[in-house]
Design an enzyme around this catalytic site. Structure first.
Site, PDB file in Angstrom:
ATOM      1  N   LYS A  18      39.872  39.626   0.965  1.00  0.00           N
ATOM      2  CA  LYS A  18      39.389  40.954   1.330  1.00  0.00           C
ATOM      3  C   LYS A  18      40.324  41.652   2.312  1.00  0.00           C
ATOM      4  O   LYS A  18      40.207  42.843   2.537  1.00  0.00           O
ATOM      5  CB  LYS A  18      37.971  40.861   1.906  1.00  0.00           C
ATOM      6  N   LYS A  53      45.994  34.004  -2.683  1.00  0.00           N
ATOM      7  CA  LYS A  53      44.564  33.928  -3.020  1.00  0.00           C
ATOM      8  C   LYS A  53      43.965  35.335  -2.948  1.00  0.00           C
ATOM      9  O   LYS A  53      44.475  36.192  -2.224  1.00  0.00           O
ATOM     10  CB  LYS A  53      43.826  32.958  -2.087  1.00  0.00           C
ATOM     11  N   LYS A 111      46.935  33.441  10.435  1.00  0.00           N
ATOM     12  CA  LYS A 111      46.227  34.428  11.266  1.00  0.00           C
ATOM     13  C   LYS A 111      47.014  34.748  12.527  1.00  0.00           C
ATOM     14  O   LYS A 111      46.996  35.879  13.012  1.00  0.00           O
ATOM     15  CB  LYS A 111      44.823  33.933  11.626  1.00  0.00           C
TER      16      LYS A 111
END
Ligand code: TYM
Length: 340
Positions: A206, A203, A121
């Site tokens: 979204k 993975k 992130k």
């Protein structure tokens, strides 16, 4: 510390949560929500819409508000029974933030900087590298420890955060005597890590381009189209080999997670058939699984008052459980006693 169950039910406690930060994916469903329902009878289950976690990245306020209600509706549409299970919005129970502050004082900076999700992130949100992105796992630990949860049903990507939660609980218990139950993770046998349909090394997420994931509310046409275009390989044989055939193995996991069939059975069922028939079968299974949830979701979203009633009642019950833990924690840490 051994789980003691909640005072109300005497049952062991389960806690989990999902961020209302975007569309839910088939990964969220198979890795987490689908399991939740199965635990409802045996445990006191507490499932939160974790909106405080979501604001670690910028959200449009009206959209965040709407997504909270939508996610509540998905929990209900997936079959959770609000009479047994607490389903509420994290920010409605301020004790989450309070305990997160306290636990943050028992968490080392190095532990947080080592978290792989933080590192990812930090790269992605370099322009808004706020302290919340770093302390995010402390809030997650507070969520879990506040309810003295015994089990935490999550996908494999949250394992590292759960381990940190355990470390924090053990550290706190070591300093002050038994205070928190040390929770265990609960991972699905198949479906703990659903992968991107286009780049199966990653993975399913979204935050990636739309054709890489199945959204829980995708139309049947979109679901079929995305599976048709899913990356496979040139061998044309349905065989489970996550290293050598990651695309096909991912599709097999999706099918197996839904039908309960083993990888051997899926291999046998599709022996001698090409990928076309296999992909159609996977898409059919996913459509059949999601359609009833989508219909129920649509029905519930037309009755927001009902969703709000559940949200409020659950938050009240959750607050009562949380308050017991907070009384204990305040006393142990030495915060000045008060009575209102
Ligand atoms: P979140 O919102 O990213 O994801 C929600 C749940 O979905 C699982 N998941 C997946 N499982 C399998 N395959 C995938 N591709 C996949 N993508 C997501 C996640 O593992 C998770 O179980 N920090 C958490 C939310 C949270 C939480 C908690 C969870 C906050 N507090 C306390 C448990 C307990 C998160 O961001 O999940």
């Amino acid at each position: 510390m051994e789980g003691q169950g909640t005072q109300q039910t005497g049952k062991k406690v389960i806690f989990s949560g999902i961020q209302p930060s975007g569309t839910l994916t088939l990964g969220n469903y198979l890795g987490a929500i689908r399991n939740w329902k199965q635990l409802e009878d045996e445990y006191q289950c507490i499932y939160s819409v974790v909106d405080l976690h979501a604001i670690t990245v910028r959200q449009e306020p009206a959209q965040l508000r709407r997504r909270c209600t939508e996610l509540m509706a998905i929990y209900l549409a997936a079959g959770l029974n609000p009479e047994k299970t607490l389903i509420y919005c994290q920010s409605h129970v301020p004790a989450h933030a309070e305990l997160a502050w306290i636990l943050g004082c028992y968490t080392y900076l190095g532990e947080l900087q080592r978290m792989t999700q933080y590192k990812d992130k930090a790269q992605k949100h370099a322009a808004n590298l706020n302290a919340g992105l770093l302390t995010y796992p402390v809030l997650m630990a507070a969520d879990i420890l506040l309810y003295q949860a015994d089990l935490v049903p999550i996908g494999a990507d949250q394992k590292q955060h759960l381990e940190l939660t355990r470390d924090i609980a053990i550290r706190f218990n070591g300093a002050y005597g038994d205070t928190f139950v040390v929770p265990d993770g609960y991972f699905p046998k198949v479906g703990a890590r659903i992968r991107s349909l286009q780049e199966p090394a990653r993975k399913m997420s979204k935050s990636d381009p739309e054709d890489t994931y199945i959204a829980l509310l995708d139309t049947p046409e979109a679901i079929r189209r995305k599976f048709k275009r899913a990356v496979t390989d040139s061998e044309a044989s349905v065989r489970f080999d996550p290293e050598g055939k990651p695309g096909v193995s991912n599709l097999m996991s999706i099918l197996g997670a839904i039908t309960g069939d083993s990888m051997e059975k899926i291999e046998a069922d599709f022996a001698g058939q090409g990928y076309g028939a296999f992909k159609t079968a996977v898409a059919d299974a996913v459509v059949a699984e999601l359609e009833p949830i989508q219909n129920e979701h649509r029905r519930l979203m037309a009755d927001k008052a009902y969703i709000e009633t559940i949200m409020r009642a659950s938050a009240e019950r959750a607050s009562a459980i949380a308050a017991r833990t907070m009384r204990k924690v305040r006393r142990k840490v030495g915060l000045a006693p008060f009575s209102l």
